[in-house]
Scaffold this motif. Sequence first.
Motif, PDB file in Angstrom:
ATOM      1  N   LEU A   1       9.871 -16.132  11.229  1.00  0.00           N
ATOM      2  CA  LEU A   1      10.725 -15.615  10.111  1.00  0.00           C
ATOM      3  C   LEU A   1      10.439 -15.575   8.780  1.00  0.00           C
ATOM      4  CD1 LEU A   1      13.789 -15.040   9.513  1.00  0.00           C
ATOM      5  CD2 LEU A   1      14.526 -17.255   9.637  1.00  0.00           C
ATOM      6  N   PRO A   2       9.761 -14.502   8.436  1.00  0.00           N
ATOM      7  CA  PRO A   2       9.289 -14.103   7.081  1.00  0.00           C
ATOM      8  C   PRO A   2      10.591 -14.031   6.101  1.00  0.00           C
ATOM      9  CG  PRO A   2       8.920 -12.329   8.355  1.00  0.00           C
ATOM     10  CD  PRO A   2       9.483 -13.177   9.393  1.00  0.00           C
ATOM     11  N   PRO A   3      10.390 -14.598   4.892  1.00  0.00           N
ATOM     12  CA  PRO A   3      11.496 -14.251   3.914  1.00  0.00           C
ATOM     13  C   PRO A   3      12.186 -12.845   3.971  1.00  0.00           C
ATOM     14  CG  PRO A   3       9.886 -15.654   2.996  1.00  0.00           C
ATOM     15  CD  PRO A   3       9.115 -14.943   4.274  1.00  0.00           C
ATOM     16  N   VAL A   4      11.332 -11.841   4.161  1.00  0.00           N
ATOM     17  CA  VAL A   4      11.957 -10.413   4.123  1.00  0.00           C
ATOM     18  C   VAL A   4      13.185 -10.024   5.300  1.00  0.00           C
ATOM     19  CG1 VAL A   4       9.851  -9.375   2.854  1.00  0.00           C
ATOM     20  CG2 VAL A   4      10.031  -9.376   5.418  1.00  0.00           C
ATOM     21  N   LEU A   5      12.881 -10.835   6.284  1.00  0.00           N
ATOM     22  CA  LEU A   5      13.968 -10.618   7.237  1.00  0.00           C
ATOM     23  C   LEU A   5      15.197 -11.334   6.754  1.00  0.00           C
ATOM     24  CD1 LEU A   5      12.283 -11.383  10.673  1.00  0.00           C
ATOM     25  CD2 LEU A   5      12.954  -9.190   9.499  1.00  0.00           C
ATOM     26  N   ARG A   6      15.137 -12.377   5.689  1.00  0.00           N
ATOM     27  CA  ARG A   6      16.380 -12.680   5.336  1.00  0.00           C
ATOM     28  C   ARG A   6      16.769 -11.850   3.745  1.00  0.00           C
ATOM     29  NH1 ARG A   6      16.552 -18.167   3.820  1.00  0.00           N
ATOM     30  NH2 ARG A   6      18.512 -18.221   4.359  1.00  0.00           N
ATOM     31  N   GLY A   7      16.112 -10.934   3.505  1.00  0.00           N
ATOM     32  CA  GLY A   7      16.511 -10.081   2.453  1.00  0.00           C
ATOM     33  C   GLY A   7      15.933 -10.733   1.199  1.00  0.00           C
ATOM     34  N   VAL A   8      14.898 -11.736   1.244  1.00  0.00           N
ATOM     35  CA  VAL A   8      14.302 -12.306   0.270  1.00  0.00           C
ATOM     36  C   VAL A   8      12.836 -12.014  -0.132  1.00  0.00           C
ATOM     37  CG1 VAL A   8      13.529 -14.644  -0.811  1.00  0.00           C
ATOM     38  CG2 VAL A   8      15.477 -14.507   0.569  1.00  0.00           C
ATOM     39  N   GLY A   9      12.481 -11.447  -1.437  1.00  0.00           N
ATOM     40  CA  GLY A   9      11.203 -11.094  -1.703  1.00  0.00           C
ATOM     41  C   GLY A   9      11.005  -9.599  -1.586  1.00  0.00           C
ATOM     42  N   ASP A  10       9.631  -8.999  -1.984  1.00  0.00           N
ATOM     43  CA  ASP A  10       9.186  -7.671  -1.725  1.00  0.00           C
ATOM     44  C   ASP A  10       8.465  -7.501  -0.545  1.00  0.00           C
ATOM     45  OD1 ASP A  10      10.562  -7.072  -4.168  1.00  0.00           O
ATOM     46  OD2 ASP A  10       8.777  -7.426  -5.272  1.00  0.00           O
ATOM     47  N   GLY A  11       8.134  -8.435   0.298  1.00  0.00           N
ATOM     48  CA  GLY A  11       7.470  -8.222   1.512  1.00  0.00           C
ATOM     49  C   GLY A  11       6.074  -7.878   1.278  1.00  0.00           C
ATOM     50  N   ASN A  12       4.883  -8.775   1.398  1.00  0.00           N
ATOM     51  CA  ASN A  12       3.675  -8.517   1.438  1.00  0.00           C
ATOM     52  C   ASN A  12       3.261  -8.038   2.800  1.00  0.00           C
ATOM     53  OD1 ASN A  12       2.858 -10.822   3.139  1.00  0.00           O
ATOM     54  ND2 ASN A  12       3.140 -12.099   1.340  1.00  0.00           N
ATOM     55  N   PRO A  13       2.104  -7.539   2.839  1.00  0.00           N
ATOM     56  CA  PRO A  13       1.543  -6.990   4.405  1.00  0.00           C
ATOM     57  C   PRO A  13       1.902  -7.747   5.316  1.00  0.00           C
ATOM     58  CG  PRO A  13       0.128  -5.986   2.567  1.00  0.00           C
ATOM     59  CD  PRO A  13       0.869  -7.183   1.887  1.00  0.00           C
ATOM     60  N   GLU A  14       1.341  -8.958   5.013  1.00  0.00           N
ATOM     61  CA  GLU A  14       1.507 -10.184   6.293  1.00  0.00           C
ATOM     62  C   GLU A  14       2.968 -10.266   6.616  1.00  0.00           C
ATOM     63  OE1 GLU A  14       0.366 -12.446   9.219  1.00  0.00           O
ATOM     64  OE2 GLU A  14      -1.064 -11.084   8.107  1.00  0.00           O
ATOM     65  N   GLU A  15       3.768 -10.549   5.712  1.00  0.00           N
ATOM     66  CA  GLU A  15       5.254 -10.824   5.918  1.00  0.00           C
ATOM     67  C   GLU A  15       5.800  -9.566   6.650  1.00  0.00           C
ATOM     68  OE1 GLU A  15       7.561 -11.682   2.793  1.00  0.00           O
ATOM     69  OE2 GLU A  15       6.607 -13.605   2.348  1.00  0.00           O
ATOM     70  N   ILE A  16       5.394  -8.072   6.381  1.00  0.00           N
ATOM     71  CA  ILE A  16       5.947  -7.025   7.019  1.00  0.00           C
ATOM     72  C   ILE A  16       5.330  -7.253   8.311  1.00  0.00           C
ATOM     73  CG2 ILE A  16       5.844  -4.640   7.009  1.00  0.00           C
ATOM     74  CD1 ILE A  16       7.476  -5.663   4.924  1.00  0.00           C
ATOM     75  N   LYS A  17       4.169  -7.408   8.625  1.00  0.00           N
ATOM     76  CA  LYS A  17       3.617  -7.423  10.145  1.00  0.00           C
ATOM     77  C   LYS A  17       4.580  -8.422  10.826  1.00  0.00           C
ATOM     78  CE  LYS A  17      -0.916  -8.311  12.562  1.00  0.00           C
ATOM     79  NZ  LYS A  17      -2.154  -8.690  12.118  1.00  0.00           N
ATOM     80  N   GLN A  18       4.619  -9.803  10.327  1.00  0.00           N
ATOM     81  CA  GLN A  18       5.472 -10.670  10.955  1.00  0.00           C
ATOM     82  C   GLN A  18       6.700 -10.292  11.295  1.00  0.00           C
ATOM     83  OE1 GLN A  18       5.239 -14.269   8.701  1.00  0.00           O
ATOM     84  NE2 GLN A  18       3.358 -14.817   9.167  1.00  0.00           N
ATOM     85  N   ALA A  19       7.389  -9.592  10.307  1.00  0.00           N
ATOM     86  CA  ALA A  19       8.887  -9.197  10.457  1.00  0.00           C
ATOM     87  C   ALA A  19       9.051  -8.318  11.770  1.00  0.00           C
ATOM     88  CB  ALA A  19       9.404  -8.488   9.194  1.00  0.00           C
ATOM     89  N   LEU A  20       8.070  -7.084  11.658  1.00  0.00           N
ATOM     90  CA  LEU A  20       7.992  -6.069  12.710  1.00  0.00           C
ATOM     91  C   LEU A  20       7.639  -6.823  14.231  1.00  0.00           C
ATOM     92  CD1 LEU A  20       6.208  -3.083  10.716  1.00  0.00           C
ATOM     93  CD2 LEU A  20       8.953  -3.407  11.393  1.00  0.00           C
ATOM     94  N   HIS A  21       6.913  -7.809  14.183  1.00  0.00           N
ATOM     95  CA  HIS A  21       6.682  -8.535  15.411  1.00  0.00           C
ATOM     96  C   HIS A  21       7.906  -9.214  16.032  1.00  0.00           C
ATOM     97  CE1 HIS A  21       5.094 -11.182  18.335  1.00  0.00           C
ATOM     98  NE2 HIS A  21       5.463 -12.146  17.751  1.00  0.00           N
TER      99      HIS A  21
END
Length: 241
Positions: free
Chosen positions: A187-207
């Motif tokens: 559960l990267p922060p971007v899925l909760r609407g937090v932060g700008d989403g670095n590449p690793e967080e985007i990758k985790q979110a799409l997983h």
Amino acid sequence: MEWRDQGILLNLRRHGETSVIIDVFTRTHGRHAGIVRGGAGRRLGPILQPGAQLDLTWRARLPDQLGGYTVEPLRSRTYTAISDRVALAGLNTVCALLTFCLPEREAHAGLYENTEFLLDLLEHPEVWPLAYVKWEMQMLEEMGFALDLSACAVTGATQELIYVSPKTGRAVSRAGAGEWADRLLPLPPVLRGVGDGNPEEIKQALHTTGHFLQNHLAPSLGNRPMPEARSRFLNALNRRT
């Protein structure tokens, strides 16, 4: 029977020598197909490409017939995306997923508005991946598979939410995960609407969103295979980062 609307062209197929059948996601009539006479010709052929924004008039004798479209182009998005591999793969993925999951002739006004906004961001690669993650989240919600990331499903805590249950789609905190942590989704922060989403967080979110597309949404649609366009998009995104 007649109506006028705006829509996003999702896909098309040849019909006879000069016509095509187009599948369009419209603002107020949902995903709706129809025949375009002369759609394979010199004037309309270059215009009728996936992602194109169209002004549409649909006519049929009876409401349950396929009917025919008269189309006027508003803007093309293929020309924007064609010079960028990730943008083009993303455009194809959006169109493929909407074709895959949307029922015919059922309005989804909120998803339509967000899809139009997302596709108009294609020329901004610095923000597009994050916007796409948010779009997949909304699509899951529209299809009845919303993720509940507000509090831990085990403890009720609202802090240190770092996992998602693959079965329920609910958040799980670090403390609540316990010995089950290795079986949970990130559960990267971007899925909760937090932060700008670095590449690793985007990758985790799409997983994580991909798990629910594959294992929850697809079975509800008769276990049809997921569109390969999404895998190609993820590969293109990973190569860039």
